[in-house]
Design an enzyme around this catalytic site. Structure first.
Site, mmCIF file in Angstrom:
data_model
loop_
_atom_site.group_PDB
_atom_site.id
_atom_site.type_symbol
_atom_site.label_atom_id
_atom_site.label_comp_id
_atom_site.label_asym_id
_atom_site.label_seq_id
_atom_site.Cartn_x
_atom_site.Cartn_y
_atom_site.Cartn_z
ATOM 1 N N SER A 277 -11.296 -24.392 -21.402
ATOM 2 C CA SER A 277 -10.504 -25.219 -20.497
ATOM 3 C C SER A 277 -11.090 -26.615 -20.498
ATOM 4 O O SER A 277 -12.301 -26.789 -20.587
ATOM 5 C CB SER A 277 -10.560 -24.625 -19.092
ATOM 6 O OG SER A 277 -10.335 -25.633 -18.126
ATOM 7 N N LYS A 283 -14.497 -21.244 -18.493
ATOM 8 C CA LYS A 283 -13.335 -20.509 -18.971
ATOM 9 C C LYS A 283 -13.373 -20.160 -20.453
ATOM 10 O O LYS A 283 -13.861 -20.905 -21.278
ATOM 11 C CB LYS A 283 -12.043 -21.323 -18.713
ATOM 12 C CG LYS A 283 -11.647 -21.401 -17.269
ATOM 13 C CD LYS A 283 -11.279 -20.058 -16.644
ATOM 14 C CE LYS A 283 -9.986 -19.496 -17.166
ATOM 15 N NZ LYS A 283 -8.812 -20.231 -16.635
#
Ligand code: ARG
Length: 461
Positions: A277, A283
Site C-alpha cells: 500500500s 500491508k
C-alpha cells in the site's frame, strides 16, 4: 487513396467516415491468417484453371513476401485501405502488379473475414486449451502434496464438515477440465471452412472448396453460403466458455483473497505475487487475485456485446459484424493474461497447514460424524440430529469441543454413546470415513488424482 471498390463512386469518402469504419487498427492481428487463406485461395484458383497457374504462383510468392515484410516491421498499414484484407491486397498488387488484381476472383471480404476469424480462433483455442491443461496439472501436483492436509469445508461460508486441501483443489481441477472440454467442443464448430460463400450467394466459378479446406487444415466446409458469411456462433460459444473460465478463476481468487486475510490466515502469498500500500506500511495485498476477479466482468461484457451485435441482424453480412473482433480479441487476451499469472501465483502460495487443520478441528465440523455414530448404533438419523444439536449447544455454552466432552456427560444425552465415540469423531477419522467415490478420504482422493492424470496424459479428442 483510390479505393479497391471505388468504381461506382464519384466522391471521396469523408475523412470522418474513413476513420469511423476502418478496422485496421484492430484486425491487423489477423494478418497471418489472411495471408495463409489467400495463398490457399490463389493455389486453388490456379489449379482449377480460374486464373493462370503462373499468376497463382506469382501471387503466392508475393503474399509470402508481404508476410515477411509485415513480420520484419517493414509495413505501415493504411487507414484508407480500411481493413487488413484490403491492406494486404494493396501491398500485394504494389509488389507484383497485374497478377495481384486477380487474387480476389470468386471471393468477397465477407467470406474472407469469416475464414480469418475461424483460423485465428482455432489457434487461440489450442493455446488456451494448453494453458488449461497446464493449470490442471499444477492442481494435481499440489493436491498430491496435500492429501492429508485437513481443512474445513464450508457451506454458507460457515464451517461445515472437514475435508482436505487436496479435495478442495480437485474441485477446481474439475472446473478447469470442463472448461477445456468446452473449448474442444467449440473448436469442432469453429473448424469449418467458409471460403466459397462469396459475398452471400456463393460464386459462379467452379471452386474446389474441399481443396482449400485441406490446405488450411479444416475438417469440413460450410454448407450454406448465407450462413457461411454471417455465422458468428463459434465466437459467442468461445466467449461463453471464456466467461466460465473467468467465473472459475474468479471464485478461486475470491477464496485466495479470503484465505490470505488475517481472519483466515490459511495462506501466505508470495511477495512476488502481492503488492503493498502507498500509505499503510504493513500491508501486503492480494492484488493479482483481485484483478483476476475484476477482469471476469470484462469477459462477460464481451459475451454480451457479441450476443447483442448478432441478435437483430438480417441475413447475411452486415457491417455490424465488424464489431465481433474487438470483443473476441479482448476475451482472448484477458483469459490468457489471467491464466498466465494465476498459475505461478498458485504455485508460489504457502499453505499454512496448521491453521487449516486447527480451523477444521473447530466449529463442530465433526457434528455430522457424531450423528452418524449414533445412527450406526441404531438411532434414526432425525433423532440423532436432534440429540447432537443439543450436545453442540451444551458444548458452546461450556466453550469446549465435542472431543473435550467427557463420556459421562455424553451418556446423559444418549446411552448409546461409548468410549469409541472419541475415535469416531477424530478429524482424521471423519475424513477417512468419507471414502465414497468423489469424497475427500485420502483413498478416494488418490483415485481421483490417478483418474485425472490418466485423462491429462491421454490425447485430446
Ligand atoms: N472489415 C470487415 C469486417 O471486419 C470485413 C468485411 C467487410 N465487408 C463488407 N462488405 N464491407 O467485417
Amino acid at each position: 487513396m483510390t479505393k479497391l471498390w471505388g468504381g461506382r463512386f464519384q466522391k471521396e469518402t469523408d475523412r470522418l467516415v474513413e476513420d469511423f469504419h476502418s478496422s485496421i487498427s484492430f484486425d491487423r492481428r489477423l494478418y497471418k491468417y489472411d495471408i495463409l487463406g489467400s495463398i490457399a485461395h490463389a493455389r486453388m484458383l490456379g489449379r482449377a484453371g480460374i486464373i493462370e497457374p503462373e499468376q497463382a504462383g506469382e501471387i503466392v510468392r508475393g503474399l509470402e513476401e508481404v508476410l515477411d515484410d509485415i513480420e520484419a516491421g517493414r509495413v505501415e498499414f493504411s487507414v484508407g485501405a480500411e481493413d487488413i484484407h484490403m491492406n494486404i491486397e494493396q501491398l500485394l498488387t504494389a509488389k507484383i502488379g497485374e497478377a495481384g488484381k486477380k487474387l480476389h476472383t470468386a471471393r468477397s471480404r465477407n467470406d474472407q473475414v469469416a475464414l480469418d476469424i475461424r483460423m485465428y480462433m482455432k489457434a487461440e483455442l489450442d493455446e488456451i486449451g494448453g494453458m488449461l491443461r497446464d493449470l490442471q496439472s499444477t492442481l494435481l501436483d499440489l493436491a498430491e502434496r496435500h492429501i492429508d492436509t485437513f481443512m474445513p469445508g464450508y457451506t454458507h461460508l460457515q464451517r461445515a464438515q472437514p475435508v482436505t486441501l487436496a479435495h478442495h483443489l480437485l474441485a477446481y481441477y474439475q472446473m478447469f477440465r470442463r472448461d477445456e472440454e468446452r473449448l474442444a467442443d467449440c473448436r469442432r464448430r469453429t473448424d469449418v471452412m467458409p471460403l466459397g460463400s462469396g459475398a452471400l450467394a456463393g460464386t459462379t466459378f467452379p471452386l474446389d472448396r474441399e481443396y482449400v479446406a485441406r490446405q488450411l487444415d479444416f475438417a469440413a466446409i460450410t454448407e450454406n453460403s448465407l450462413d457461411g458469411v454471417s455465422d458468428r456462433d463459434f465466437a459467442v460459444e468461445f466467449t461463453a466458455a471464456a466467461s466460465l473460465i473467468m467465473v472459475h478463476l474468479s471464485r478461486f481468487c475470491e477464496e485466495i483473497i479470503l484465505w490470505a486475510s488475517a481472519e483466515f490466515a490459511f495462506v501466505e502469498m508470495d511477495d512476488a505475487y502481492s503488492t503493498g500500500s502507498s500509505m499503510m506500511p504493513q500491508k501486503k495485498n492480494p492484488d493479482v487475485a483481485e484483478l483476476i476477479r475484476g477482469k471476469a466482468g470484462r469477459v462477460f461484457g464481451d459475451l454480451l456485446a457479441l450476443l447483442t451485435t448478432l441478435k437483430g441482424l438480417p441475413l447475411a453480412y452486415n457491417k455490424d459484424l465488424q464489431e465481433d473482433k474487438e470483443a473476441l480479441f479482448d476475451a482472448v487476451d484477458t483469459v490468457k493474461k489471467c491464466l498466465l499469472v494465476f498459475k505461478p501465483m498458485l504455485e508460489t502460495m504457502r499453505f499454512k497447514e496448521d491453521r487449516m487443520a486447527a480451523a477444521a478441528r473447530g466449529g463442530f465440523t465433526n457434528a455430522t460424524d457424531l450423528a452418524d455414530y449414533l445412527v450406526r448404533r441404531g438411532m434414526p438419523f432425525r433423532e440423532a440430529h436432534e440429540v447432537v444439536g443439543k450436545i453442540v449447544y451444551y458444548c458452546l455454552e461450556k466453550n469446549i469441543t465435542l472431543e473435550e466432552l467427557d463420556l459421562a456427560r455424553y451418556k446423559q444425552f444418549s446411552s448409546l454413546v461409548d468410549e469409541d465415540v472419541y475415535e469416531a469423531i477424530g478429524i482424521g477419522r471423519c475424513v477417512e470415513a468419507r471414502r465414497v467415490p468423489g469424497g475427500p478420504a485420502p483413498e478416494a482422493v488418490r483415485e481421483a488424482i490417478r483418474k485425472a492424470r490418466q485423462r491429462l496424459g491421454a490425447p485430446r479428442g
